[in-house]
Write an enzyme that holds these catalytic residues in place. Structure first.
Site, PDB file in Angstrom:
ATOM      1  N   PRO A  18       0.823  -1.208   0.000  1.00  0.00           N
ATOM      2  CA  PRO A  18       0.000   0.000   0.000  1.00  0.00           C
ATOM      3  C   PRO A  18       0.859   1.262   0.000  1.00  0.00           C
ATOM      4  O   PRO A  18       2.096   1.178   0.049  1.00  0.00           O
ATOM      5  CB  PRO A  18      -0.762  -0.116   1.326  1.00  0.00           C
ATOM      6  CG  PRO A  18       0.194  -0.817   2.226  1.00  0.00           C
ATOM      7  CD  PRO A  18       0.909  -1.817   1.345  1.00  0.00           C
ATOM      8  N   MET A  19       0.221   2.405  -0.026  1.00  0.00           N
ATOM      9  CA  MET A  19       0.957   3.660   0.118  1.00  0.00           C
ATOM     10  C   MET A  19       1.670   3.687   1.462  1.00  0.00           C
ATOM     11  O   MET A  19       1.173   3.126   2.446  1.00  0.00           O
ATOM     12  CB  MET A  19      -0.006   4.853   0.028  1.00  0.00           C
ATOM     13  CG  MET A  19      -0.314   5.239  -1.413  1.00  0.00           C
ATOM     14  SD  MET A  19      -1.391   6.689  -1.516  1.00  0.00           S
ATOM     15  CE  MET A  19      -0.256   7.989  -1.047  1.00  0.00           C
ATOM     16  N   GLY A  22       6.947   1.928   1.839  1.00  0.00           N
ATOM     17  CA  GLY A  22       8.392   1.972   1.598  1.00  0.00           C
ATOM     18  C   GLY A  22       8.807   1.406   0.248  1.00  0.00           C
ATOM     19  O   GLY A  22       9.969   1.039   0.069  1.00  0.00           O
ATOM     20  N   ASP A  89       9.003   2.931 -11.146  1.00  0.00           N
ATOM     21  CA  ASP A  89       8.239   3.224  -9.927  1.00  0.00           C
ATOM     22  C   ASP A  89       6.802   3.575 -10.319  1.00  0.00           C
ATOM     23  O   ASP A  89       6.547   3.992 -11.449  1.00  0.00           O
ATOM     24  CB  ASP A  89       8.887   4.379  -9.148  1.00  0.00           C
ATOM     25  CG  ASP A  89       8.457   4.383  -7.673  1.00  0.00           C
ATOM     26  OD1 ASP A  89       7.988   3.334  -7.170  1.00  0.00           O
ATOM     27  OD2 ASP A  89       8.590   5.436  -7.012  1.00  0.00           O
ATOM     28  N   GLU A  90       5.875   3.403  -9.391  1.00  0.00           N
ATOM     29  CA  GLU A  90       4.448   3.658  -9.654  1.00  0.00           C
ATOM     30  C   GLU A  90       4.000   2.906 -10.900  1.00  0.00           C
ATOM     31  O   GLU A  90       3.260   3.444 -11.740  1.00  0.00           O
ATOM     32  CB  GLU A  90       4.186   5.169  -9.792  1.00  0.00           C
ATOM     33  CG  GLU A  90       4.638   6.008  -8.602  1.00  0.00           C
ATOM     34  CD  GLU A  90       3.735   5.887  -7.369  1.00  0.00           C
ATOM     35  OE1 GLU A  90       2.763   5.089  -7.381  1.00  0.00           O
ATOM     36  OE2 GLU A  90       4.020   6.590  -6.385  1.00  0.00           O
ATOM     37  N   TYR A 180      -4.838  10.137   1.814  1.00  0.00           N
ATOM     38  CA  TYR A 180      -4.656   8.695   1.879  1.00  0.00           C
ATOM     39  C   TYR A 180      -4.046   8.297   3.210  1.00  0.00           C
ATOM     40  O   TYR A 180      -3.218   9.016   3.769  1.00  0.00           O
ATOM     41  CB  TYR A 180      -3.752   8.226   0.733  1.00  0.00           C
ATOM     42  CG  TYR A 180      -4.400   8.391  -0.615  1.00  0.00           C
ATOM     43  CD1 TYR A 180      -5.223   7.394  -1.121  1.00  0.00           C
ATOM     44  CD2 TYR A 180      -4.217   9.551  -1.359  1.00  0.00           C
ATOM     45  CE1 TYR A 180      -5.842   7.540  -2.360  1.00  0.00           C
ATOM     46  CE2 TYR A 180      -4.833   9.711  -2.592  1.00  0.00           C
ATOM     47  CZ  TYR A 180      -5.637   8.702  -3.087  1.00  0.00           C
ATOM     48  OH  TYR A 180      -6.249   8.864  -4.293  1.00  0.00           O
ATOM     49  N   CYS A 184      -4.768  -1.452   7.966  1.00  0.00           N
ATOM     50  CA  CYS A 184      -4.794  -2.918   7.944  1.00  0.00           C
ATOM     51  C   CYS A 184      -6.157  -3.377   7.431  1.00  0.00           C
ATOM     52  O   CYS A 184      -7.078  -2.575   7.243  1.00  0.00           O
ATOM     53  CB  CYS A 184      -4.515  -3.482   9.328  1.00  0.00           C
ATOM     54  SG  CYS A 184      -5.869  -3.235  10.479  1.00  0.00           S
TER      55      CYS A 184
HETATM   56  P1  ADP Z   1       5.685   4.142  -0.877  1.00  0.00           P
HETATM   57  O1  ADP Z   1       6.538   4.324  -2.085  1.00  0.00           O
HETATM   58  O2  ADP Z   1       5.344   2.679  -0.614  1.00  0.00           O
HETATM   59  O3  ADP Z   1       4.442   4.994  -0.866  1.00  0.00           O
HETATM   60  P2  ADP Z   1       7.770   5.586   0.476  1.00  0.00           P
HETATM   61  O4  ADP Z   1       9.040   4.839   0.242  1.00  0.00           O
HETATM   62  O5  ADP Z   1       7.507   6.800  -0.353  1.00  0.00           O
HETATM   63  O6  ADP Z   1       6.525   4.569   0.399  1.00  0.00           O
HETATM   64  O7  ADP Z   1       7.671   6.098   1.991  1.00  0.00           O
HETATM   65  C1  ADP Z   1       7.948   5.279   3.078  1.00  0.00           C
HETATM   66  C2  ADP Z   1       8.109   6.198   4.270  1.00  0.00           C
HETATM   67  O8  ADP Z   1       6.845   6.797   4.546  1.00  0.00           O
HETATM   68  C3  ADP Z   1       8.468   5.541   5.570  1.00  0.00           C
HETATM   69  O9  ADP Z   1       9.845   5.330   5.705  1.00  0.00           O
HETATM   70  C4  ADP Z   1       7.993   6.578   6.584  1.00  0.00           C
HETATM   71  O10 ADP Z   1       8.966   7.558   6.794  1.00  0.00           O
HETATM   72  C5  ADP Z   1       6.834   7.257   5.886  1.00  0.00           C
HETATM   73  N1  ADP Z   1       5.508   6.944   6.422  1.00  0.00           N
HETATM   74  C6  ADP Z   1       4.470   7.817   6.499  1.00  0.00           C
HETATM   75  N2  ADP Z   1       3.367   7.223   6.993  1.00  0.00           N
HETATM   76  C7  ADP Z   1       3.685   5.922   7.240  1.00  0.00           C
HETATM   77  C8  ADP Z   1       2.965   4.770   7.734  1.00  0.00           C
HETATM   78  N3  ADP Z   1       1.695   4.849   8.078  1.00  0.00           N
HETATM   79  N4  ADP Z   1       3.622   3.603   7.808  1.00  0.00           N
HETATM   80  C9  ADP Z   1       4.921   3.533   7.471  1.00  0.00           C
HETATM   81  N5  ADP Z   1       5.645   4.556   6.994  1.00  0.00           N
HETATM   82  C10 ADP Z   1       5.049   5.749   6.869  1.00  0.00           C
HETATM   83 MG    MG Z   2       6.260   5.331  -3.855  1.00  0.00          MG
HETATM   84 ZN    ZN Z   3      -5.556  -1.292  11.697  1.00  0.00          ZN
END
Ligand code: ADP
Ligand code: MG
Ligand code: ZN
Length: 199
Positions: A18-19, A22, A89-90, A180, A184
């Protein structure tokens, strides 16, 4: 985890979740290591996603790496040039042609790392991801921290004015007022019209 990559030819790695799980961070980590090892690296992203930066892949925590924004799979293919490692990516935002394109690069001997959302905000499989997952040599499914309960978040909650977004909304909304959260399974809330849409 120790992995033995194929000794000949290329392969496909998928990073999904999910978003906020990481994915971009992990993409940057892998491609930076390849670059340090002297490999020619190119990261692509769809031009649609200019939330942070038009020419860098940027993680929510601020890690960044130079990327090439492309408008189509054809443009991506044209700009791979002499790269040995290709990041996408994306990847969920690309058209279905991204699947044969990724496989063709892997067949040609390149390492292809594709990162993207495995589910949309309704929790349905997102675009080309299912096919990429089934073709990949390596798959990682990452979790975020659930904004509600702190558990492992595997879904992306879309909110409009703090309430679950309608199930019937567009899958991709760029630059709109949506927010967003990572949630879980137990904390994910379907839009009020979800039951009607599923019926
Ligand atoms: P993705 O590409 O999957 O959207 P990113 O790599 O851009 O994720 O970002 C991951 C980072 O987002 C984490 O290291 C943390 O700093 C931050 N973050 C913000 N909200 C959350 C969350 N709910 N759970 C985990 N990390 C989060
Ligand atoms: Mg991303
Ligand atoms: Zn939850």
């Amino acid at each position: 985890m120790i992995r033995i990559p194929p000794q000949r030819g290329g392969w496909l790695e998928v990073i999904c979740g999910p978003m906020f799980s990481g994915k971009s961070e992990e993409m940057i980590r892998r491609l930076r290591r390849a670059e340090i090892a002297g490999q020619r690296v190119a990261i692509f992203k769809p031009r649609i996603d200019d939330r942070f930066d038009a020419t860098d892949v940027v993680s929510h925590a601020g890690a960044r790496m130079r990327a090439i924004a492309v408008s189509s799979v054809a443009e991506l293919q044209a700009r791979v040039r002499d790269a040995e490692v290709v990041g996408i990516d994306e990847v969920q935002f690309f058209e279905p042609a991204v699947v044969p394109a990724a496989l063709e690069l892997a067949d040609r001997g390149l390492r292809v790392v594709a990162a993207g959302l495995d589910q949309d905000f309704r929790r349905l499989p997102f675009g080309p991801i299912p096919e990429l997952l089934s073709h990949a040599e390596f798959v990682d499914k990452l979790q975020a921290v659930c904004h509600r309960c702190g558990g492992p978040a595997t879904t992306t909650q879309r909110l409009v004015d703090g309430a679950p977004a309608p199930y019937s909304g567009e899958t991709v909304v760029v630059g709109a007022a949506e927010q967003y959260e990572a949630r879980c399974r137990g904390c994910h809330e379907p839009g009020a019209d979800a039951a009607r849409a599923a019926a």
